[in-house]
Design a protein around this motif. Structure first.
Motif: not given
Ligand code: ADP
Length: 256
Positions: A141-147
């Motif tokens: 979930v914390h990788e969604l922003s960078d994606l």
């Protein structure tokens, strides 16, 4: 010292303050109501503090009524409002997106609550929605922003219902859409939901965002674009409810 305990749907948070309301310790366990276990003991073990070190404690959050380790309990709407009013001078509208609900609060003087609107009927527009979608996209979930920040456009996700949105994301992936553009589309869909709430409890600028989802910079930027307003995110946005509870604990203990 004074302890604020926020037992949420997805995470349990604690903030310890002194009489000057300076934060002396923060504790988070990514387990929420019903499964958080003996978090107070875990907190004492990790912090090295002892029970007599705490003069007064206040519990808040979805699980506060099931928690019997605090001196008092206060709603999370009041605690987030109180916390934000101390952290961000001049805050007028608070957007709080947590694990299972989203709330918009129109703030009055000294963190009082003038009006609020809440979505707690379904997962759409919440952290739970992002958690489920991150599984489909094969990331955390914390990788969604960078994606999403690597995207060149937003893929429009038309279903707001989480179950249908999940199928829609799977078919978009099968049709060759990139994960980055889908992630951006998911954030835009959350922004859309939140704008609906803002219309019902808009205190105007200054807008501030708290809760676990405020750590997703792309969600904040999508909401900000949809609103046409700057949104401020304080440090440790997920801990603001616990901080507000700690302020209430100190005030009650000192009768102010
Ligand atoms: P609750 O009080 O309901 O437990 P929180 O305000 O603690 O909710 O937020 C928990 C939610 O925040 C979870 O659903 C999780 O998906 C989301 N979350 C936590 N960390 C991040 C992050 N780095 N980026 C985006 N979302 C996050």
């Amino acid at each position: 010292m004074y302890l604020g305990i926020d037992i949420g749907s997805a995470a349990s948070k604690m903030v310890l303050v002194n009489e000057k309301l300076e934060v002396k310790y923060r504790y988070i366990k990514n387990l929420g109501v019903g499964v958080s276990g003996d978090i107070l003991n875990d907190f004492y073990k990790e912090s090295g503090l002892l029970k007599p070190d705490i003069k007064y404690s206040v519990a808040t959050g979805y699980g506060r009524l099931m928690f019997d380790g605090a001196d008092a309990e206060i709603t999370e709407i009041s605690c987030h409002a109180k916390g934000v009013s101390h952290l961000v001078k001049g805050a007028k509208t608070l957007l709080d997106i947590g694990g299972q609900d989203a709330k918009v609060t129109e703030l009055g003087p000294e963190g009082s609550v003038e009006n609020f609107a809440m979505n707690d009927k379904c997962a759409a527009g919440t952290g739970r929605f992002l958690e489920l979608m991150s599984h489909v996209l094969g990331c955390k979930v914390h990788e969604l922003s960078d994606l999403a920040q690597q995207s060149d456009k937003a893929v429009h996700i038309s279903n707001t219902c989480t179950v249908f949105a999940e199928s829609e994301v799977i078919s978009r992936l099968a049709a060759g859409e990139s994960k980055t553009n889908i992630a951006r589309g998911l954030h835009a869909s959350i922004a859309n939901k939140i704008i609906g709430l803002v219309k019902r409890a808009d205190g105007g600028p200054l807008y501030v965002m708290t809760g676990g989802v405020a750590q997703n910079k792309d969600v904040v930027s999508e909401i900000s674009k949809a609103l046409g307003q700057k949104i401020l995110v304080p440090d440790h946005p997920q801990m603001v409810g616990a901080y507000g509870a700690a302020i209430f604990a100190r005030n009650r203990s000192m009768n102010c």
